[in-house]
Design a protein around this motif. Structure first.
Motif, PDB file in Angstrom:
ATOM      1  N   ARG A  67     -16.476   1.203   3.209  1.00 29.96           N
ATOM      2  CA  ARG A  67     -15.196   0.850   2.601  1.00 29.96           C
ATOM      3  C   ARG A  67     -14.195   0.624   3.639  1.00 29.96           C
ATOM      4  O   ARG A  67     -13.603  -0.669   3.608  1.00 29.96           O
ATOM      5  N   ARG A  68     -14.206   1.399   4.803  1.00 30.68           N
ATOM      6  CA  ARG A  68     -13.480   1.251   5.651  1.00 30.68           C
ATOM      7  C   ARG A  68     -13.632  -0.203   6.503  1.00 30.68           C
ATOM      8  O   ARG A  68     -12.776  -0.637   7.013  1.00 30.68           O
ATOM      9  N   THR A  70     -15.446  -2.745   5.334  1.00 30.11           N
ATOM     10  CA  THR A  70     -15.070  -3.659   4.574  1.00 30.11           C
ATOM     11  C   THR A  70     -13.514  -4.355   4.496  1.00 30.11           C
ATOM     12  O   THR A  70     -13.261  -5.489   4.639  1.00 30.11           O
ATOM     13  N   ARG A  71     -12.614  -3.316   4.571  1.00 32.70           N
ATOM     14  CA  ARG A  71     -11.263  -3.387   4.616  1.00 32.70           C
ATOM     15  C   ARG A  71     -10.954  -4.258   5.997  1.00 32.70           C
ATOM     16  O   ARG A  71     -10.195  -5.303   6.079  1.00 32.70           O
ATOM     17  N   THR A  72     -11.662  -3.814   7.133  1.00 31.87           N
ATOM     18  CA  THR A  72     -11.405  -4.601   8.271  1.00 31.87           C
ATOM     19  C   THR A  72     -11.860  -6.064   8.483  1.00 31.87           C
ATOM     20  O   THR A  72     -11.233  -6.831   8.844  1.00 31.87           O
ATOM     21  N   THR A  73     -13.026  -6.005   7.768  1.00 34.11           N
ATOM     22  CA  THR A  73     -13.522  -7.537   7.712  1.00 34.11           C
ATOM     23  C   THR A  73     -12.816  -8.555   6.983  1.00 34.11           C
ATOM     24  O   THR A  73     -12.690  -9.578   7.178  1.00 34.11           O
ATOM     25  N   THR A  74     -12.072  -7.814   6.032  1.00 42.27           N
ATOM     26  CA  THR A  74     -11.242  -8.810   5.001  1.00 42.27           C
ATOM     27  C   THR A  74      -9.910  -9.002   5.481  1.00 42.27           C
ATOM     28  O   THR A  74      -9.147  -9.913   4.820  1.00 42.27           O
ATOM     29  N   ARG A  76      -7.506  -6.597   4.987  1.00 40.90           N
ATOM     30  CA  ARG A  76      -6.803  -6.016   3.876  1.00 40.90           C
ATOM     31  C   ARG A  76      -6.438  -4.691   4.294  1.00 40.90           C
ATOM     32  O   ARG A  76      -7.336  -3.910   4.430  1.00 40.90           O
ATOM     33  N   PRO A  77      -5.304  -4.321   4.455  1.00 39.23           N
ATOM     34  CA  PRO A  77      -5.103  -2.842   4.684  1.00 39.23           C
ATOM     35  C   PRO A  77      -5.419  -2.013   3.577  1.00 39.23           C
ATOM     36  O   PRO A  77      -5.454  -2.261   2.607  1.00 39.23           O
ATOM     37  N   ARG A  78      -5.483  -0.694   3.832  1.00 33.41           N
ATOM     38  CA  ARG A  78      -5.644   0.377   2.802  1.00 33.41           C
ATOM     39  C   ARG A  78      -4.650   0.559   1.942  1.00 33.41           C
ATOM     40  O   ARG A  78      -3.339   0.304   2.532  1.00 33.41           O
ATOM     41  N   SER A  79      -4.603   0.516   0.605  1.00 35.83           N
ATOM     42  CA  SER A  79      -3.189   0.458  -0.220  1.00 35.83           C
ATOM     43  C   SER A  79      -2.383   1.447   0.131  1.00 35.83           C
ATOM     44  O   SER A  79      -3.134   2.459   0.392  1.00 35.83           O
ATOM     45  N   GLU A  83       0.781  -2.281   7.874  1.00 36.65           N
ATOM     46  CA  GLU A  83       0.079  -2.914   8.772  1.00 36.65           C
ATOM     47  C   GLU A  83       0.544  -2.757  10.280  1.00 36.65           C
ATOM     48  O   GLU A  83       1.602  -2.545  10.407  1.00 36.65           O
TER      49      GLU A  83
END
Length: 86
Positions: A67-68, A70-74, A76-79, A83
């Motif tokens: 999950r971490r 995936t957030r990095t590659t997209t 998008r920061p964690r909700s 940033e």
């Protein structure tokens, strides 16, 4: 866990742990760590397919890292976080 690498290859890079050959191209790796996430990250460095034999906490640690990453590659920061530029 089981790694799709020869035991001799894994043994070159392991300091504390046990490497056992399963087949010529697969081995069992037994390691310890202070955290499940740290252990999952250490295993991921082998850049091969991994089969977690147990425990479930290690499987969840791999899911957490996935999950971490995936957030990095997209991008998008964690909700709930802001940033930060490095």
């Amino acid at each position: 866990m089981l790694l799709d690498l020869p035991a001799a290859t894994v043994a070159l890079y392991i300091r504390d742990g046990l490497v056992e050959p399963i087949t010529p191209d697969r081995c069992r790796l037994t390691l310890g760590s202070g955290s499940w996430t740290g252990l999952a990250a250490a295993i991921a460095r082998y850049d091969t397919d991994i089969e977690v034999v147990g425990p479930g906490e290690l499987t969840e640690a791999f899911a957490h890292l996935a999950r971490r990453f995936t957030r990095t590659t997209t991008g998008r920061p964690r909700s709930g976080t802001t940033e930060t530029q490095i």
